[in-house]
Design an enzyme around this catalytic site. Structure first.
Site, PDB file in Angstrom:
ATOM      1  N   ASN A 238      -8.516  18.242   6.610  1.00  0.00           N
ATOM      2  CA  ASN A 238      -7.247  18.335   5.895  1.00  0.00           C
ATOM      3  C   ASN A 238      -7.512  19.149   4.631  1.00  0.00           C
ATOM      4  OD1 ASN A 238      -4.890  17.960   4.505  1.00  0.00           O
ATOM      5  ND2 ASN A 238      -4.898  15.716   4.641  1.00  0.00           N
TER       6      ASN A 238
ATOM      7  N   ARG B 286      -5.174  19.519   9.982  1.00  0.00           N
ATOM      8  CA  ARG B 286      -3.816  19.128   9.625  1.00  0.00           C
ATOM      9  C   ARG B 286      -3.143  20.338   8.978  1.00  0.00           C
ATOM     10  NH1 ARG B 286      -1.815  15.185   4.789  1.00  0.00           N
ATOM     11  NH2 ARG B 286       0.353  15.211   5.395  1.00  0.00           N
TER      12      ARG B 286
ATOM     13  N   HIS C 253       5.140  13.945   7.388  1.00  0.00           N
ATOM     14  CA  HIS C 253       4.397  12.717   7.729  1.00  0.00           C
ATOM     15  C   HIS C 253       4.462  12.450   9.237  1.00  0.00           C
ATOM     16  CE1 HIS C 253       5.145  10.912   3.438  1.00  0.00           C
ATOM     17  NE2 HIS C 253       3.962  11.505   3.486  1.00  0.00           N
TER      18      HIS C 253
ATOM     19  N   GLY D 104       3.818   5.512   0.630  1.00  0.00           N
ATOM     20  CA  GLY D 104       2.576   5.745  -0.119  1.00  0.00           C
ATOM     21  C   GLY D 104       2.961   6.438  -1.404  1.00  0.00           C
ATOM     22  N   ASN D 105       2.126   7.374  -1.844  1.00  0.00           N
ATOM     23  CA  ASN D 105       2.551   8.168  -2.994  1.00  0.00           C
ATOM     24  C   ASN D 105       3.744   9.036  -2.582  1.00  0.00           C
ATOM     25  OD1 ASN D 105       2.347   8.724  -5.652  1.00  0.00           O
ATOM     26  ND2 ASN D 105       0.726  10.238  -5.412  1.00  0.00           N
TER      27      ASN D 105
ATOM     28  N   ARG E 163       8.084  11.793  -6.994  1.00  0.00           N
ATOM     29  CA  ARG E 163       9.223  12.587  -6.492  1.00  0.00           C
ATOM     30  C   ARG E 163      10.502  11.754  -6.532  1.00  0.00           C
ATOM     31  NH1 ARG E 163       6.446  14.570  -0.998  1.00  0.00           N
ATOM     32  NH2 ARG E 163       4.547  13.665  -1.819  1.00  0.00           N
TER      33      ARG E 163
ATOM     34  N   ASP F 209       1.573   4.667  -9.830  1.00  0.00           N
ATOM     35  CA  ASP F 209       0.764   3.722  -9.058  1.00  0.00           C
ATOM     36  C   ASP F 209       1.464   2.361  -8.989  1.00  0.00           C
ATOM     37  OD1 ASP F 209      -1.197   1.766  -8.315  1.00  0.00           O
ATOM     38  OD2 ASP F 209      -2.733   3.254  -8.757  1.00  0.00           O
TER      39      ASP F 209
ATOM     40  N   ILE G 117       1.545   1.560  -0.046  1.00  0.00           N
ATOM     41  CA  ILE G 117       2.464   0.496  -0.487  1.00  0.00           C
ATOM     42  C   ILE G 117       2.884  -0.349   0.716  1.00  0.00           C
ATOM     43  CG2 ILE G 117       4.743   0.058  -1.501  1.00  0.00           C
ATOM     44  CD1 ILE G 117       4.365   2.661  -3.144  1.00  0.00           C
TER      45      ILE G 117
ATOM     46  N   GLU H  82       1.377  -0.953   3.414  1.00  0.00           N
ATOM     47  CA  GLU H  82       0.287  -1.745   4.007  1.00  0.00           C
ATOM     48  C   GLU H  82      -0.211  -2.856   3.084  1.00  0.00           C
ATOM     49  OE1 GLU H  82      -2.851   1.003   5.144  1.00  0.00           O
ATOM     50  OE2 GLU H  82      -1.367   2.324   6.045  1.00  0.00           O
TER      51      GLU H  82
ATOM     52  N   GLU I 160      -3.909   8.716  10.426  1.00  0.00           N
ATOM     53  CA  GLU I 160      -3.529  10.097  10.737  1.00  0.00           C
ATOM     54  C   GLU I 160      -4.709  10.875  11.303  1.00  0.00           C
ATOM     55  OE1 GLU I 160      -1.630   9.970   6.750  1.00  0.00           O
ATOM     56  OE2 GLU I 160      -0.345  11.525   7.592  1.00  0.00           O
TER      57      GLU I 160
HETATM   58  P1  AMP Z   1      -1.142   6.381  -0.279  1.00  0.00           P
HETATM   59  O1  AMP Z   1      -0.484   7.646  -0.786  1.00  0.00           O
HETATM   60  O2  AMP Z   1      -0.755   6.019   1.110  1.00  0.00           O
HETATM   61  O3  AMP Z   1      -2.620   6.337  -0.515  1.00  0.00           O
HETATM   62  O4  AMP Z   1      -0.543   5.182  -1.201  1.00  0.00           O
HETATM   63  C1  AMP Z   1      -0.693   5.156  -2.582  1.00  0.00           C
HETATM   64  C2  AMP Z   1       0.218   4.066  -3.155  1.00  0.00           C
HETATM   65  O5  AMP Z   1      -0.142   2.789  -2.579  1.00  0.00           O
HETATM   66  C3  AMP Z   1       0.096   3.899  -4.672  1.00  0.00           C
HETATM   67  O6  AMP Z   1       1.388   3.713  -5.255  1.00  0.00           O
HETATM   68  C4  AMP Z   1      -0.703   2.618  -4.794  1.00  0.00           C
HETATM   69  O7  AMP Z   1      -0.433   1.944  -5.998  1.00  0.00           O
HETATM   70  C5  AMP Z   1      -0.160   1.822  -3.618  1.00  0.00           C
HETATM   71  N1  AMP Z   1      -1.039   0.696  -3.322  1.00  0.00           N
HETATM   72  C6  AMP Z   1      -2.316   0.714  -2.865  1.00  0.00           C
HETATM   73  N2  AMP Z   1      -2.816  -0.540  -2.794  1.00  0.00           N
HETATM   74  C7  AMP Z   1      -1.816  -1.382  -3.245  1.00  0.00           C
HETATM   75  C8  AMP Z   1      -1.701  -2.787  -3.440  1.00  0.00           C
HETATM   76  N3  AMP Z   1      -2.717  -3.614  -3.169  1.00  0.00           N
HETATM   77  N4  AMP Z   1      -0.531  -3.279  -3.907  1.00  0.00           N
HETATM   78  C9  AMP Z   1       0.505  -2.448  -4.193  1.00  0.00           C
HETATM   79  N5  AMP Z   1       0.444  -1.114  -4.039  1.00  0.00           N
HETATM   80  C10 AMP Z   1      -0.682  -0.578  -3.571  1.00  0.00           C
END
Ligand code: AMP
Length: 406
Positions: free
Chosen positions: A18, A92, A181, A210-211, A241, A283, A332, A334, A386
């Protein structure tokens, strides 16, 4: 006895790459998906450029490559991995436009198309193409495939992918909704169909939170609608965003604050979402902590995030002939059990019954369902993978045997 993987466990591995504008994520995945080696090259082009490599034993090794660009980083990465005799490389690629609705073997034509489509993904497609060329330069005979983020959504019908704007913009300039995605929505919806006890055709709403955040309506393995559009800015509220805003916001900000289009674009992509509302961070963990400490803007950021997600999922249910359930994934989706419960509470007219105890256990990579027996629909948490999906699609596109080699 040890259950640590050995090099011999890496049967016919595929290398998944990626390539971003300043980073390269990689994963070497065995044909049976039981073993993988992963790593990340980051800060490319800067003095701090380095590779963080996790070997088969799970030990992390850091290799400094000051000023190193993609070509040098890939040379080092391929050097670290060549002992495992990978059989193919899968990349990717963010945008496949209208041209690509499935993974493709890399040919000069495919590579030229990826470059041409930079008009739709100016930051991503050129970096993705660089990765393909760098591998080609080092291993000219290595079979390579490209897997597009947009491809899974090419099954959307025109009613979902067209914007209600003049036809010529679609016919002549490809202005339409593409969705992103795709590998994640494809993987988790496929997996949900494997895990459920329900028979027949399944209709899933998949929420990749996620982010970046997007949702999709997937019926019988095909995407029928999704929240992201021409670009990954449309749809749900995300980390930085905004997601959907009034399209007249641009002209209003130009007229009243004399902001340029670039400034507005930067504001909507990088200074909005959870970050913009909380004023703290993108975050979710930090925002949850601040909200628990009584920070009112952090509380509003979470409420808005959940409201927007629930409202969007409810709208996307219109695309499904039958509604089997909702699948949560992404950092988020998961991990944040409370956020999942809040999103489902927004969808109050769907007869959803959450098993709260089960929901609380589905964190940190756990996979499972969390609906009560009398719930109208199923609820699942499925950690996305992914890389695995890209490896699978790469092998299929290249005609490499995909049967279990264990
Ligand atoms: P990703 O882009 O899929 O890696 O997701 C990132 C997002 O997942 C960020 O906002 C993190 O704060 C959130 N995240 C990761 N672990 C947790 C957790 N244990 N509780 C709440 N949010 C989380």
């Amino acid at each position: 006895m040890t259950d640590r993987p050995a090099a011999s466990d890496l049967i016919d591995p595929t290398l998944v790459l990626n390539c971003g504008s300043s980073s390269i994520k990689y994963a070497l995945i065995s044909a049976d998906n039981r073993t993988r080696i992963t790593g990340l090259a980051e800060n490319l082009g800067l003095d701090t450029a380095r590779i963080k490599h996790k070997n088969l034993e799970g030990e992390t090794q850091e290799i400094s490559i000051p000023g190193g660009q993609h070509q040098l980083a890939l040379q080092k990465i391929l050097g670290l991995l060549e002992q495992y005799r990978f059989v193919a490389v899968g990349h990717r690629v963010v945008h496949g436009g209208r041209e690509f609705s499935a993974a493709e073997r890399v040919t000069p034509h495919v590579l030229a198309e990826i470059k041409r489509l930079k008009i739709l993904a100016p930051l991503h497609n050129p970096a993705n193409a660089l990765g393909v060329e760098a591998v080609e330069a080092i291993y000219p005979d290595m079979p390579q495939a490209v897997v597009f983020d947009t491809a899974f959504h090419q099954s959307m019908p025109p009613v979902a992918y067209r914007y209600p704007i003049p036809k010529a913009l679609y016919d002549e300039h490809r202005i339409r909704r593409y969705g992103f995605h795709g590998t994640s929505h494809a993987y988790v919806s496929d997996r949900a169909s494997t895990l459920t006890d329900k028979t027949g055709k399944h209709g899933w709403l998949t929420a990749h939170l996620g982010n970046g955040c997007s949702a999709a309506a997937v019926y019988d393995g095909e995407s029928l609608d999704t929240s992201m559009g021409l670009t990954p800015l449309e749809g749900l509220m995300m980390g930085t965003r905004s997601g959907d805003v009034d399209p007249s916001l641009h002209i209003h900000l130009k007229r009243t604050l004399n902001m340029s289009l670039e400034e507005i674009n930067d504001m909507l992509n990088n200074q909005s979402g959870l970050f913009g509302i909380s004023g703290l961070s993108n975050d979710m963990r930090m925002i949850e902590q601040a909200a628990a400490d009584g920070h009112s803007d952090a509380k509003l950021a979470i409420e808005m995030f959940c409201y927007h997600a629930g409202k969007y999922l409810a709208a996307l249910s219109c695309a499904l002939p039958t509604f089997t359930g909702i699948v949560f994934t992404g950092g988020i989706g998961e991990n944040a059990a409370d956020t999942r419960a809040r999103i489902l509470a927004v969808m109050r007219h769907f007869g959803i019954k959450v098993d709260n105890d089960k929901n609380d256990t589905l964190i940190r990579g756990a996979e499972g369902s969390f609906h009560n027996a009398d719930s109208a629909i199923e609820l699942w948490v499925i950690p996305t993978d992914e890389e695995y999906r890209i490896a699978q699609e790469t092998r299929a596109a290249l005609g490499i045997d995909t049967t279990d080699k264990a």
